[in-house]
Design an enzyme around this catalytic site. Structure first.
Site, PDB file in Angstrom:
ATOM      1  N   LYS A 304      64.518  25.558  -2.695  1.00  0.00           N
ATOM      2  CA  LYS A 304      65.502  24.827  -1.551  1.00  0.00           C
ATOM      3  C   LYS A 304      67.072  24.907  -1.694  1.00  0.00           C
ATOM      4  CE  LYS A 304      64.103  20.992  -1.270  1.00  0.00           C
ATOM      5  NZ  LYS A 304      63.370  20.777  -2.694  1.00  0.00           N
ATOM      6  N   THR A 306      68.230  27.377  -4.168  1.00  0.00           N
ATOM      7  CA  THR A 306      68.663  29.205  -3.906  1.00  0.00           C
ATOM      8  C   THR A 306      68.421  30.084  -2.410  1.00  0.00           C
ATOM      9  OG1 THR A 306      66.246  29.819  -4.359  1.00  0.00           O
ATOM     10  CG2 THR A 306      68.233  29.686  -5.731  1.00  0.00           C
ATOM     11  N   ARG A 328      73.574  18.788  -3.316  1.00  0.00           N
ATOM     12  CA  ARG A 328      73.952  17.131  -4.229  1.00  0.00           C
ATOM     13  C   ARG A 328      74.619  17.611  -5.225  1.00  0.00           C
ATOM     14  NH1 ARG A 328      68.579  14.701  -4.223  1.00  0.00           N
ATOM     15  NH2 ARG A 328      67.365  16.555  -3.980  1.00  0.00           N
ATOM     16  N   LYS A 339      64.068  19.700 -15.242  1.00  0.00           N
ATOM     17  CA  LYS A 339      64.841  20.486 -14.397  1.00  0.00           C
ATOM     18  C   LYS A 339      65.260  21.590 -15.188  1.00  0.00           C
ATOM     19  CE  LYS A 339      66.076  20.079 -10.129  1.00  0.00           C
ATOM     20  NZ  LYS A 339      66.573  19.732  -8.804  1.00  0.00           N
ATOM     21  N   ALA A 558      65.690  11.987  -4.541  1.00  0.00           N
ATOM     22  CA  ALA A 558      64.789  12.184  -2.697  1.00  0.00           C
ATOM     23  C   ALA A 558      63.445  10.981  -2.723  1.00  0.00           C
ATOM     24  CB  ALA A 558      64.560  13.039  -2.104  1.00  0.00           C
ATOM     25  N   PHE A 589      63.619  17.000  -2.337  1.00  0.00           N
ATOM     26  CA  PHE A 589      61.800  17.538  -2.245  1.00  0.00           C
ATOM     27  C   PHE A 589      61.479  17.900  -1.329  1.00  0.00           C
ATOM     28  CE2 PHE A 589      62.806  14.504  -5.910  1.00  0.00           C
ATOM     29  CZ  PHE A 589      62.516  15.069  -6.778  1.00  0.00           C
ATOM     30  N   PHE A 677      58.694  36.239  -4.820  1.00  0.00           N
ATOM     31  CA  PHE A 677      58.264  36.308  -6.087  1.00  0.00           C
ATOM     32  C   PHE A 677      58.023  37.882  -6.204  1.00  0.00           C
ATOM     33  CE2 PHE A 677      58.951  32.322  -5.745  1.00  0.00           C
ATOM     34  CZ  PHE A 677      59.914  31.578  -7.610  1.00  0.00           C
ATOM     35  N   TRP A 706      67.087  35.496  -4.528  1.00  0.00           N
ATOM     36  CA  TRP A 706      67.051  35.753  -5.642  1.00  0.00           C
ATOM     37  C   TRP A 706      67.915  37.047  -6.132  1.00  0.00           C
ATOM     38  CZ3 TRP A 706      64.308  37.421  -9.934  1.00  0.00           C
ATOM     39  CH2 TRP A 706      64.452  36.646 -11.114  1.00  0.00           C
TER      40      TRP A 706
END
Length: 853
Positions: A304, A306, A328, A339, A558, A589, A677, A706
């Site tokens: 999200k 990116t 955030r 993460k 979240a 999320f 991807f 990306w």
């Protein structure tokens, strides 16, 4: 001769006064509250200049402020006063009435150019280099009739002589010209200089105020994007970040219309933005409001952040539309835990990514300090009340200072809440003293926890107060992750300092033994909390790899909070982008959690409504929702996620369909952004887009940000532009006046797909208590696993036929929501077997950080 001299001066400058008066009147018609002020800094209390300036300023409509410094003041004192006036928005002109010895280069250069009205007026009649235009536009209507009068022009030659002679004769005067002789006017010269100086100074102040008004208006963007040269294969995130040289943050601020005084730099690449911007641009229409949400998350990641960054890079750098990303601030817990960074990835990043992920401008540290100050105040108050008499407590809470006792403002507020309308400490009765000093907090009912910004599982349950000095007042408590603090939720939902302070004061930290809620205001700590948070309330400005602006502010989780960046960042950005611009903000999320809370909590607080939702999905994540095998960190992906498997994709799209349906519950159009991807096949991509559009998405677009940056999201940007321009029918999911139980049930059934809810006895008792205390009309913030639509993390896709268990219910009264705990929820994450910190290191020579992605 003196009369003729005065007449000429009057004739020359009366036009300036008249024009200045008319100019100021025009300014005030659009800015009725404006009262331009001239500040005069002088040594000593010589009022001669002040009186002349006051008189002239009064004629025009200006204020005059006199600053009298000592006769023997130092240069530093003068500069300090100048710098203070530079930052005073009420002052539009600064004049130095100081001896020549005081007017050093440092002093003169200290005045902001736009406020500098220094004029060395040397008028000996009209001999100076005066602007002929002043004569041509003079108001020739003087107090006395001119017809038949004699005017003598001294020392004039050339065009100036001809012009003034014409003006006077045109008013019916007889004119003679003579050579200059200073003896004629020496006794009048001092007065004339002061008079002329006052006129010209006041004219400068009016023009300065006009320039100030123009500067306050919305400034069109002059954004200069940074060029990207994507490489293949795509390097690591940190290599990409370091290969790009960010613009100085002051340059970016100037490009997007921020004023220098609205910026508070933290180094060269990030800065706080002052909330005064909201007042300056209060009449500026908002831009379009775009929310990025996602399908139910998986360990494979959906991207999200990116997508958010890639979208704004496409909008600004490629479509040439003003756009802002609002993100955030990442917690250091996940950064060093499992993460990793949260600055985006590949060629869609916030830079410098090290600064983004580590400390930033210290907001989370400020929250930690404020939160733990409350915790310390709670336990200290319990101890002192348990070990002191009423009189001893009172004498310490309201001490005598230099023989005088008085209540502090926050103590006066507590007295008023208790219904004690007294201001003299000596007037309270013993009963009133007891009510004032005794919070009577029940140690078993303290709900406030300590926090730390580290994943530390062994702090999930602790005992405090075991030292001998605490006299046996030990109790069990716990630590939460810092971003789970109610103060973080307040930071994300507040709309200003006053509102934040009020919310901090309303925070409930526990209950008294007779069941009354005890607040931060009752503890007397609110003002101190506001002081600790006064800088954290300002959003942080950064930039993307392509030099487009980003606000980073607040970071509530979240699954245990509402999971959205701050209301203030969104509001500032919506003003800055202008009516045709775009603000793209991200919800944490899946759409069932972050988006639902964005709509039902954040939009209620802010009054803002979104124009479109971008729902992020990946083929790999959909395969997992379709029944694909679990993945393990550090182990190669199973072949199902690398090779084409249309059946898994089709089955997994059930989750995508459900999230689209959830978005439609709120009446907002949705665009599906498929984050592509390199292992995805065209058949898989086409299938997802086809199913998404058949399920009600306004568009479904494949994204390659990306690997390509903003250029890889241009198609998404076009779709957002088209859909955001259409009218939507936004609505809330529930009415605040519904009961707490009904609001929870509505979310469980309509959003999660549960058959019903099941309340534990503890949860039901809390609901009864909150109803009794008048908290029932607050929105709901569900604390639930993010890994499933249900409360069972292992249930992927779209689980059905389940009852949602509500284990407990808590209240964040300051933040303004009730949060039910669904199933087994932890507010303190733990470190995995192999945390990210194994890879993070510092080069002691170059000071470069290694291992952050």
């Amino acid at each position: 001769m003196v009369k003729i001299y005065a007449l000429c001066v009057h004739l020359i400058y009366s036009g300036i006064v008249q024009r200045s008066r008319e100019e100021l009147k025009a300014i005030r018609e659009t800015n009725p509250g404006l009262k331009p002020t001239l500040a005069i800094i002088q040594a000593g209390e010589d009022d001669s200049l002040l009186e002349v300036n006051k008189k002239m300023a009064g004629k025009i409509g200006l204020n005059v402020m006199q600053i009298c410094l000592p006769h023997q003041c130092r240069e530093e004192e003068v500069i300090e006063e100048i710098l203070r006036l530079n930052e005073d928005s009420r002052v539009h002109g600064i004049f130095l009435h100081l001896p020549q010895s005081f007017l050093s280069k440092s002093v003169r250069n200290a005045i902001k150019p736009q406020k500098d009205v220094k004029v060395m007026v040397k008028v000996t009649l009209v001999r100076g280099n005066l602007n002929i235009q002043n004569f041509l536009s003079c108001n020739s209507s003087l107090d006395a009739p001119l017809v038949g009068k004699m005017a003598v022009l001294l020392g004039l030659e050339g065009p100036l002589k001809v012009t003034l002679q014409f003006l006077l004769q045109n008013n019916g005067m007889m004119v003679q010209t003579r050579q200059w002789s200073s003896k004629h006017l020496s006794h009048f010269e001092v007065f004339t200089k002061m008079f002329v100086a006052a006129v010209v100074i006041c004219q400068h102040v009016v023009r300065s105020s006009r320039r100030w008004i123009q500067e306050q208006q919305y400034q069109p963007w002059r954004l200069r994007p940074l060029k990207l040269q994507p490489l293949s294969p795509v390097p690591s995130d940190i290599e990409i970040s370091r290969a790009q040289t960010p613009k100085p943050i002051s340059q970016l601020a100037q490009e997007i219309g921020l004023l220098p005084e609205e910026l508070e730099a933290y180094g060269n690449t990030k800065a706080k933005v002052h909330l005064s911007l909201l007042n300056r641009l209060q009449h500026q229409p908002n831009g379009k409001y775009v929310l990025v949400a996602g399908i139910t998350p998986t360990p494979l990641g959906e991207g999200k952040s990116t997508v958010t960054i890639g979208l704004v890079q496409a909008l600004s750098a490629h479509l040439k539309l003003n756009s802002f990303a609002c993100l955030r601030q990442p917690s250091q817990g996940p950064t060093f835990g499992v993460k990793g960074g949260a600055a985006g990835g590949g060629y869609a990043q916030v830079i410098p990514m090290e600064e983004f992920n580590l400390h930033l401008t210290g907001d989370i540290h400020a929250i930690t300090a404020a939160n733990n100050l409350v915790a310390a105040a709670i336990d200290a108050r319990i101890l002192h009340e348990a070990t002191q008499s009423d009189r001893a407590l009172y004498s310490r809470l309201v001490p005598s200072v230099n023989g005088v006792r008085c209540f502090s403002p926050i103590q006066m507020a507590r007295l008023q809440r208790l219904g004690i309308n007294k201001s003299d400490p000596s007037d309270l009765t013993p009963e009133e003293i007891r009510a004032f000093v005794r919070l009577d907090l029940d140690p078993e009912k303290v709900t406030w926890q300590r926090v730390v910004d580290t994943n530390d599982r062994f702090l999930r349950k602790i005992t405090v107060g075991q030292a001998n000095t605490e006299k046996g007042h030990a109790r069990q408590t716990q630590f939460d992750i810092a971003v789970a603090s109610e103060i973080m939720a307040i930071l994300a939902l507040t709309d200003g300092l006053g509102d934040m302070r009020a919310r901090l004061g309303r925070m409930v930290v526990g209950s008294s033994r007779n069941g009354q809620p005890i607040t931060a205001d009752d503890l007397g700590v609110t003002g101190a909390l506001a002081v600790l948070m006064k800088d954290a309330i300002k959003p942080t400005l950064m930039q993307t790899l392509e030099g487009t602006p980003v606000f980073v502010h607040a970071g509530p989780f979240a699954n245990i909070a509402h999971g959205n960046s701050s209301v203030l960042a969104d509001k500032l950005a919506l003003k800055l982008v202008g009516e045709e611009g775009y603000v793209v903000t991200e919800a944490g999320f899946g759409a069932d959690i972050g988006m639902e809370k964005f709509f039902n909590i954040k939009c209620r607080t802010s009054g803002l409504t979104p124009d479109v939702v971008v729902l992020v999905a990946t083929v790999r994540a959909l395969k997992m929702h379709g029944g694909g095998p679990n993945v393990t960190a550090g182990v190669p992906l199973p072949k199902e996620y690398i090779n084409e498997n249309l059946q898994l994709v089709a089955d997994g799209c059930s989750n995508l369909k459900k999230q689209i349906q959830i978005t439609h519950l709120f009446g907002v159009p949705v665009i599906v952004a498929l984050n592509v991807f390199k292992t995805d096949t065209q058949a898989e991509i086409d299938m997802v887009c086809r199913i998404a559009e058949a399920s009600g998405a306004s568009a479904a677009v494949q994204c390659h940000h990306w690997s390509r940056g903003g250029r890889g999201s241009v198609e998404l940007a076009h779709a957002v532009k088209k859909v955001a321009s259409q009218k939507n029918h936004f609505q809330f999911l529930y009415n605040l006046q519904d009961s707490i139980v009904e609001k929870i049930r509505t979310i469980a059934q309509k959003v999660y797909g549960a058959d019903d809810i099941e309340l534990s006895p503890e949860a039901q008792a809390k609901i009864d208590y909150y109803n009794q205390q008048g908290f029932s009309a607050l929105p709901i913030c569900m604390a639930k696993t993010h890994l499933s639509l249900s409360h069972m993390p292992e249930k992927k896709g779209v689980p059905t036929g389940f009852i949602l268990p509500i284990r407990d219910i808590r209240a964040s009264i300051g933040a303004g929501f009730i949060y039910p705990l669904v199933g087994t929820m932890s507010t303190m994450p733990g470190l995995p077997t192999r945390p990210c910190f194994y890879d993070i290191d510092l080069d002691p020579v170059t000071e470069e950080i290694k291992g952050l992605f």
